[in-house]
Design a protein around this motif. Structure first.
Motif, PDB file in Angstrom:
ATOM      1  N   LYS A 205       0.845  -1.198   0.000  1.00  0.00           N
ATOM      2  CA  LYS A 205       0.000   0.000   0.000  1.00  0.00           C
ATOM      3  C   LYS A 205       0.882   1.249   0.000  1.00  0.00           C
ATOM      4  O   LYS A 205       1.751   1.386   0.867  1.00  0.00           O
ATOM      5  CB  LYS A 205      -0.921   0.002   1.228  1.00  0.00           C
ATOM      6  N   HIS A 250      -8.816  -5.739  -3.425  1.00  0.00           N
ATOM      7  CA  HIS A 250      -8.623  -5.827  -1.971  1.00  0.00           C
ATOM      8  C   HIS A 250      -7.641  -4.768  -1.488  1.00  0.00           C
ATOM      9  O   HIS A 250      -7.875  -4.105  -0.461  1.00  0.00           O
ATOM     10  CB  HIS A 250      -8.120  -7.229  -1.606  1.00  0.00           C
ATOM     11  N   GLU A 254      -8.475  -1.574   0.982  1.00  0.00           N
ATOM     12  CA  GLU A 254      -7.736  -1.381   2.239  1.00  0.00           C
ATOM     13  C   GLU A 254      -7.162   0.037   2.333  1.00  0.00           C
ATOM     14  O   GLU A 254      -7.158   0.635   3.403  1.00  0.00           O
ATOM     15  CB  GLU A 254      -6.617  -2.419   2.351  1.00  0.00           C
ATOM     16  N   ASP A 258      -8.259   2.481   5.345  1.00  0.00           N
ATOM     17  CA  ASP A 258      -7.246   3.001   6.276  1.00  0.00           C
ATOM     18  C   ASP A 258      -7.416   4.502   6.470  1.00  0.00           C
ATOM     19  O   ASP A 258      -7.348   5.018   7.596  1.00  0.00           O
ATOM     20  CB  ASP A 258      -5.837   2.700   5.757  1.00  0.00           C
ATOM     21  N   THR A 287     -17.765  -3.712   1.996  1.00  0.00           N
ATOM     22  CA  THR A 287     -16.828  -3.394   3.080  1.00  0.00           C
ATOM     23  C   THR A 287     -17.362  -2.273   3.950  1.00  0.00           C
ATOM     24  O   THR A 287     -17.249  -2.315   5.182  1.00  0.00           O
ATOM     25  CB  THR A 287     -15.456  -2.996   2.497  1.00  0.00           C
TER      26      THR A 287
END
Length: 340
Positions: A205, A250, A254, A258, A287
């Motif tokens: 990331k 995915h 994320e 975050d 999500t």
């Protein structure tokens, strides 16, 4: 404010969709969109072709919106249109038409910021959909924008985080292009991701300060990952397509989550409303819904047709501005980039 019904005709032409809608107060009576297939063969939107298609589509789209709403032009109280941001040629078509029509009908002209509209689409009256309560956080994700916005009122919004380079929609589409998927690739990644293992391939990331985002490094990382593996196995993409898509999606989700968690911690606001074309992504929607119980958030996910570019969202901003007499004169101009 009068108790009489207010009818707003809304026009959206910021990119490659020509759209018109009619709202009665904050209720949508019609919402018509004409897409442009021609860009598929070029792998992206061609501005000149987009503006030409808008010229062809705008009259029939507005005519269809009025007929579906069951009203005539003489019933319209105001005309709302997208002032920006967007492709200049596309914006000019909608702006020019809105100006001319408002002048001929002698009714108010209302300029709308496209990004405000993505956020305020949540205030359209729609059965089964709750509205956020001010103040709340908005995550606006599209092909051109990635923003976290603190929304205090209809006309008081502050960007507290945004992308420092590429938007999340571009990360999806460019990743799809690297894999050889047709344009637009974002929805295809979402579809294929449902069949894959999101933990199969690991991507780092990118780091961005504070609440800001960065996606250019992720795109480069995915490019090198694909090139390296295809050199070893020419059939790598075809044999692992679903897993690659699931892993990319995915990672992107994320990154978004975050930053949202950090924004909630910093602001103390736990109402999250999403908007923009990428908010149609099923993985992001699932999500966020799961976050309601996991993080004790209240999340707001708009009706699918109000996520991608549409005129209903322009109309709801137009309605709120009409109530406040926030009108524009014929000197108002389109802006490819517009102050938020």
């Amino acid at each position: 404010m009068s108790n009489n019904a207010i009818y707003i005709l809304a026009i959206e032409s910021s990119c490659d969709d020509t759209a018109a809608a009619v709202l009665k107060n904050n209720k949508v009576l019609s919402n018509v969109v004409a897409g442009q297939k021609i860009h598929e063969e070029y792998g992206g939107v061609v501005p000149e072709l987009a503006s030409r298609a808008h010229q062809q589509n705008i009259v029939p789209v507005i005519d269809s919106a009025l007929k579906k709403a069951g009203i005539n032009l003489k019933d319209i109280n105001g005309i709302a249109f997208t002032q920006g941001p967007g492709l200049m040629g596309s914006l000019l078509v909608g702006t020019s038409f809105a100006k001319s029509l408002a002048l001929s009908l002698d009714i108010p002209l209302i300029a709308v910021n496209h990004m405000h509209a993505h956020i305020l689409a949540h205030f359209i009256d729609e059965d089964g959909y709750d509205k956020p309560v001010f103040p709340f956080l908005a995550l606006t994700i599209s092909g051109g924008h990635t923003q976290i916005v603190k929304v205090t009122s209809f006309f008081d919004m502050e960007i507290i985080g945004e992308t420092t380079d590429d938007a999340v929609g571009e990360a999806f589409d460019k990743s799809a292009k690297i894999m050889g998927l047709p344009y637009p690739g974002g929805p295809l990644i979402d579809k294929l991701a449902k069949e894959g293992n999101p933990k199969k391939f690991q991507f780092t990331k990118p780091k961005a300060p504070g609440l800001n985002f960065s996606f250019s490094g992720l795109k480069t990382q995915i490019l090198y990952f694909i090139q390296r593996n295809v050199a070893l196995n020419p059939n790598f993409i075809e044999e692992n397509k679903a897993d690659i898509c699931a892993s990319i999606q995915h990672t992107i989700i994320e990154i978004l989550m975050d930053k949202l968690k950090l924004a909630v911690a910093e602001t103390g606001l736990n109402q999250i409303a999403i908007g923009g074309g990428v908010s149609a992504n099923s993985g992001i929607r699932e999500t966020l819904k799961a976050a309601e119980s996991k993080y004790v958030w209240k999340t707001f996910i708009p009706k699918f047709e109000y996520t991608t570019d549409n005129a209903a969202m322009i109309g709801i901003v137009g309605y709120q501005k009409y109530l406040e007499n926030k009108f524009n004169d014929a000197g108002v101009i389109s802006k490819a980039r517009i102050e938020f």
